[in-house]
Design an enzyme around this catalytic site. Structure first.
Site, mmCIF file in Angstrom:
data_model
loop_
_atom_site.group_PDB
_atom_site.id
_atom_site.type_symbol
_atom_site.label_atom_id
_atom_site.label_comp_id
_atom_site.label_asym_id
_atom_site.label_seq_id
_atom_site.Cartn_x
_atom_site.Cartn_y
_atom_site.Cartn_z
ATOM 1 N N SER A 119 -0.026 -36.028 -11.646
ATOM 2 C CA SER A 119 1.321 -36.540 -11.901
ATOM 3 C C SER A 119 1.764 -37.522 -10.830
ATOM 4 C CB SER A 119 2.325 -35.387 -11.879
ATOM 5 O OG SER A 119 1.992 -34.408 -12.818
ATOM 6 N N HIS A 140 -2.766 -39.714 -17.764
ATOM 7 C CA HIS A 140 -1.630 -38.813 -17.532
ATOM 8 C C HIS A 140 -0.958 -38.448 -18.847
ATOM 9 C CE1 HIS A 140 2.525 -38.052 -15.570
ATOM 10 N NE2 HIS A 140 1.812 -36.963 -15.553
ATOM 11 N N GLU A 152 -0.156 -42.122 -19.998
ATOM 12 C CA GLU A 152 -0.212 -43.225 -19.037
ATOM 13 C C GLU A 152 -1.671 -43.384 -18.583
ATOM 14 O OE1 GLU A 152 4.102 -43.321 -16.824
ATOM 15 O OE2 GLU A 152 2.750 -41.716 -16.218
ATOM 16 N N ASN A 190 7.316 -40.384 -14.128
ATOM 17 C CA ASN A 190 7.815 -39.496 -13.067
ATOM 18 C C ASN A 190 8.579 -40.257 -11.984
ATOM 19 O OD1 ASN A 190 6.956 -37.154 -14.269
ATOM 20 N ND2 ASN A 190 4.959 -37.159 -13.258
HETATM 21 N N1 CAA Z 1 1.975 -27.410 -33.727
HETATM 22 C C1 CAA Z 1 2.295 -28.588 -34.346
HETATM 23 N N2 CAA Z 1 3.540 -29.092 -34.383
HETATM 24 C C2 CAA Z 1 4.521 -28.382 -33.780
HETATM 25 C C3 CAA Z 1 4.270 -27.163 -33.123
HETATM 26 C C4 CAA Z 1 2.933 -26.676 -33.115
HETATM 27 N N3 CAA Z 1 2.618 -25.534 -32.524
HETATM 28 N N4 CAA Z 1 5.419 -26.690 -32.601
HETATM 29 C C5 CAA Z 1 6.368 -27.583 -32.914
HETATM 30 N N5 CAA Z 1 5.825 -28.599 -33.632
HETATM 31 C C6 CAA Z 1 6.539 -29.755 -34.191
HETATM 32 C C7 CAA Z 1 7.712 -29.281 -35.027
HETATM 33 O O1 CAA Z 1 7.311 -29.008 -36.339
HETATM 34 C C8 CAA Z 1 8.649 -30.459 -34.925
HETATM 35 O O2 CAA Z 1 8.190 -31.492 -35.777
HETATM 36 P P1 CAA Z 1 9.232 -32.454 -36.580
HETATM 37 O O3 CAA Z 1 9.917 -33.241 -35.518
HETATM 38 O O4 CAA Z 1 8.348 -33.261 -37.463
HETATM 39 O O5 CAA Z 1 10.135 -31.519 -37.285
HETATM 40 C C9 CAA Z 1 8.434 -30.942 -33.479
HETATM 41 O O6 CAA Z 1 7.107 -30.493 -33.112
HETATM 42 C C10 CAA Z 1 9.447 -30.352 -32.516
HETATM 43 O O7 CAA Z 1 9.316 -28.928 -32.543
HETATM 44 P P2 CAA Z 1 10.508 -27.877 -32.528
HETATM 45 O O8 CAA Z 1 11.604 -28.365 -33.421
HETATM 46 O O9 CAA Z 1 9.987 -26.514 -32.779
HETATM 47 O O10 CAA Z 1 10.919 -27.841 -31.029
HETATM 48 P P3 CAA Z 1 12.036 -28.621 -30.286
HETATM 49 O O11 CAA Z 1 12.767 -29.541 -31.191
HETATM 50 O O12 CAA Z 1 12.739 -27.577 -29.550
HETATM 51 O O13 CAA Z 1 11.167 -29.546 -29.279
HETATM 52 C C11 CAA Z 1 9.975 -30.108 -27.362
HETATM 53 C C12 CAA Z 1 10.311 -28.996 -28.341
HETATM 54 C C13 CAA Z 1 9.135 -31.174 -28.042
HETATM 55 C C14 CAA Z 1 9.185 -29.482 -26.221
HETATM 56 C C15 CAA Z 1 11.320 -30.714 -26.854
HETATM 57 O O14 CAA Z 1 12.138 -29.708 -26.323
HETATM 58 C C16 CAA Z 1 11.114 -31.780 -25.806
HETATM 59 O O15 CAA Z 1 10.754 -32.913 -26.098
HETATM 60 N N6 CAA Z 1 11.369 -31.403 -24.518
HETATM 61 C C17 CAA Z 1 11.204 -32.328 -23.407
HETATM 62 C C18 CAA Z 1 9.756 -32.354 -22.989
HETATM 63 C C19 CAA Z 1 9.505 -33.365 -21.900
HETATM 64 O O16 CAA Z 1 10.386 -34.054 -21.406
HETATM 65 N N7 CAA Z 1 8.234 -33.403 -21.482
HETATM 66 C C20 CAA Z 1 7.813 -34.253 -20.385
HETATM 67 C C21 CAA Z 1 7.807 -33.438 -19.111
HETATM 68 S S1 CAA Z 1 7.356 -34.411 -17.702
HETATM 69 C C22 CAA Z 1 5.691 -34.471 -17.785
HETATM 70 O O17 CAA Z 1 5.041 -33.925 -18.634
HETATM 71 C C23 CAA Z 1 5.008 -35.277 -16.744
HETATM 72 C C24 CAA Z 1 4.685 -34.618 -15.464
HETATM 73 O O18 CAA Z 1 3.798 -35.131 -14.785
HETATM 74 C C25 CAA Z 1 5.447 -33.470 -14.945
HETATM 75 P P1 NAD Z 2 -1.283 -25.061 -13.970
HETATM 76 O O1 NAD Z 2 -0.985 -24.377 -12.686
HETATM 77 O O2 NAD Z 2 -0.675 -24.563 -15.233
HETATM 78 O O3 NAD Z 2 -2.869 -25.089 -14.211
HETATM 79 C C1 NAD Z 2 -3.796 -25.523 -13.265
HETATM 80 C C2 NAD Z 2 -5.082 -24.734 -13.506
HETATM 81 O O4 NAD Z 2 -6.145 -25.320 -12.762
HETATM 82 C C3 NAD Z 2 -4.984 -23.269 -13.064
HETATM 83 O O5 NAD Z 2 -5.174 -22.443 -14.195
HETATM 84 C C4 NAD Z 2 -6.125 -23.125 -12.046
HETATM 85 O O6 NAD Z 2 -6.787 -21.872 -12.125
HETATM 86 C C5 NAD Z 2 -7.043 -24.259 -12.459
HETATM 87 N N1 NAD Z 2 -7.998 -24.721 -11.446
HETATM 88 C C6 NAD Z 2 -7.809 -24.878 -10.116
HETATM 89 N N2 NAD Z 2 -8.958 -25.365 -9.555
HETATM 90 C C7 NAD Z 2 -9.859 -25.533 -10.569
HETATM 91 C C8 NAD Z 2 -11.203 -26.010 -10.640
HETATM 92 N N3 NAD Z 2 -11.860 -26.407 -9.551
HETATM 93 N N4 NAD Z 2 -11.808 -26.047 -11.858
HETATM 94 C C9 NAD Z 2 -11.157 -25.651 -12.964
HETATM 95 N N5 NAD Z 2 -9.886 -25.180 -12.947
HETATM 96 C C10 NAD Z 2 -9.249 -25.143 -11.782
HETATM 97 O O7 NAD Z 2 -0.923 -26.593 -13.729
HETATM 98 P P2 NAD Z 2 -0.626 -27.721 -14.834
HETATM 99 O O8 NAD Z 2 0.830 -27.779 -15.069
HETATM 100 O O9 NAD Z 2 -1.569 -27.561 -15.956
HETATM 101 O O10 NAD Z 2 -0.995 -29.020 -13.983
HETATM 102 C C11 NAD Z 2 -2.329 -29.495 -13.893
HETATM 103 C C12 NAD Z 2 -2.295 -30.973 -13.525
HETATM 104 O O11 NAD Z 2 -1.563 -31.693 -14.538
HETATM 105 C C13 NAD Z 2 -1.586 -31.269 -12.196
HETATM 106 O O12 NAD Z 2 -2.230 -32.355 -11.586
HETATM 107 C C14 NAD Z 2 -0.171 -31.639 -12.655
HETATM 108 O O13 NAD Z 2 0.507 -32.469 -11.730
HETATM 109 C C15 NAD Z 2 -0.483 -32.402 -13.933
HETATM 110 N N6 NAD Z 2 0.620 -32.485 -14.915
HETATM 111 C C16 NAD Z 2 1.460 -31.421 -15.089
HETATM 112 C C17 NAD Z 2 2.476 -31.519 -16.046
HETATM 113 C C18 NAD Z 2 3.423 -30.380 -16.296
HETATM 114 O O14 NAD Z 2 4.446 -30.597 -16.963
HETATM 115 N N7 NAD Z 2 3.142 -29.179 -15.849
HETATM 116 C C19 NAD Z 2 2.605 -32.696 -16.805
HETATM 117 C C20 NAD Z 2 1.706 -33.766 -16.607
HETATM 118 C C21 NAD Z 2 0.725 -33.640 -15.640
#
Ligand code: CAA
Ligand code: NAD
Length: 287
Positions: A119, A140, A152, A190
């Site tokens: 991330s 990503h 990404e 992010n």
């Molecule tokens: N299999 C297939 N489709 C599914 C499913 C499954 N198991 N579960 C749900 N769906 C479908 C639903 O049927 C629905 O489809 P339609 O839009 O066609 O009706 C859609 O997915 C949405 O599902 P729900 O209505 O059940 O759920 P929701 O409306 O509560 O949405 C969510 C759930 C998509 C997670 C929503 O809450 C959301 O977008 N949350 C924000 C998530 C977000 O911001 N993610 C990014 C995080 S940051 C990151 O990832 C980067 C990082 O590095 C940290």
């Molecule tokens: P997580 O803690 O749910 O899972 C990580 C897993 O990696 C653990 O189950 C651990 O046992 C396993 N692991 C550690 N070392 C390992 C190895 N050598 N071989 C195989 N498995 C190993 O974490 P996550 O949320 O799945 O995040 C994983 C990566 O994805 C991170 O780099 C995170 O920044 C990135 N990411 C996370 C999110 C999020 O929303 N959580 C979204 C995008 C990207």
């Protein structure tokens, strides 16, 4: 280059989602975890996501069964031999990723591509550690992987044009929409999302509102699907803390500094939905 066999390192929140979409797209997929119990939990998460998809009418029972038939799990890195693409999704920690690449290097063919789902860590630095910087890039995905359309594709300084093009094509083959992002901490999403999430925690600590009030305000006032605290719990507070720390170390901008409350929740092992307790309590643990 069309990939035949895809390996995934890590079957946590992200690795399980990535393995699922690869298997659903028709790739022979193998996912590696550190121990059998963690692997079993990750594979169960995939099965239950596919079962829910069937129950919602989004996945046919036949497509679910075929995806599961293409998917294998292992605790042995050696079983990833023969993969022409490996996607690393291990914990957000430079040393853990370095160690994972060192273990993989003797196993993987020199021609194979390696991509990281990091991330925030530098793709150039990870590429150097991978031993194959020209065949290394960021890939990503977003959480939950099967539902979020963006990927990404991040180019490090040494990423070859061919690697970048192959990964764009690969993301499209999963039904995703790829966007090329620069090797800057947090890439595009992010970089913009985290100052907002961290500011929500700081604002709550400063008395702006309760967790529930701030979440409700951002959902109902801005149409966000989740408020910032629900989203932090969904990402995982340990992962969010690591991302903020990496971004703060690079940018030296207080907007990225992890707030004290976030750090304390992680120290208390309140990791969000995956541990059953973060800002909120959960009956249905993700992990
Ligand atoms: N299999 C297939 N489709 C599914 C499913 C499954 N198991 N579960 C749900 N769906 C479908 C639903 O049927 C629905 O489809 P339609 O839009 O066609 O009706 C859609 O997915 C949405 O599902 P729900 O209505 O059940 O759920 P929701 O409306 O509560 O949405 C969510 C759930 C998509 C997670 C929503 O809450 C959301 O977008 N949350 C924000 C998530 C977000 O911001 N993610 C990014 C995080 S940051 C990151 O990832 C980067 C990082 O590095 C940290
Ligand atoms: P997580 O803690 O749910 O899972 C990580 C897993 O990696 C653990 O189950 C651990 O046992 C396993 N692991 C550690 N070392 C390992 C190895 N050598 N071989 C195989 N498995 C190993 O974490 P996550 O949320 O799945 O995040 C994983 C990566 O994805 C991170 O780099 C995170 O920044 C990135 N990411 C996370 C999110 C999020 O929303 N959580 C979204 C995008 C990207």
């Amino acid at each position: 280059m069309a990939f035949q066999r895809v390996g995934i390192l890590g079957c946590g929140l992200m690795g399980s989602g990535i393995a699922q979409v690869c298997a659903q797209a028709g790739y022979a997929t193998i996912v590696r975890e550190v121990d059998q119990a963690t692997l079993d939990r990750g594979l169960a998460r995939i099965r239950s996501f596919l079962d829910e998809g069937v129950a919602k009418g989004k996945v046919t029972p036949d497509a679910r069964d075929q995806a599961l038939a293409r998917l294998g799990g292992t605790t042995r890195v050696g079983d990833l031999a023969g993969c022409d693409l490996v996607i690393e999704a291990v914990v957000e920690n430079l040393e853990a990723k370095r160690q994972a690449y060192a273990d993989l290097q003797p196993v993987l063919a020199p021609t194979a591509l390696l991509a990281s789902n990091t991330s925030s860590l530098s793709i150039t630095e990870l590429g150097a550690a991978s031993g194959r910087p020209d065949r290394f890039a960021g890939l990503h995905f977003f959480n939950p992987v099967p539902l979020m359309r963006l990927v990404e594709v991040v180019r490090g300084l040494e990423t070859a044009d061919q690697t970048w093009r192959d990964l764009l094509d690969f993301a499209r083959s999963l039904g995703k929409e790829p966007v090329t992002a620069p090797d800057r901490p947090g890439f595009i999403v992010n970089r913009l999302l985290f100052p907002y999430l961290l500011d929500a925690v700081r604002s709550h600590e400063a008395g702006l509102g309760t967790i529930e009030e701030i979440d409700a305000a951002m959902k109902l006032g801005c149409g966000h699907p989740m408020g910032p605290f629900a989203l932090l719990d969904f990402i995982g507070l340990d992962t969010a803390y690591s991302i903020a720390t990496v971004m703060y170390e690079e940018y030296r901008d207080p907007a990225f500094a992890p707030p004290p409350l976030l750090k304390r929740l992680v120290l208390a092992r309140r990791l969000g939905r995956k541990s059953g307790h973060g800002f909120y309590r959960y009956e249905d643990r993700q992990g």
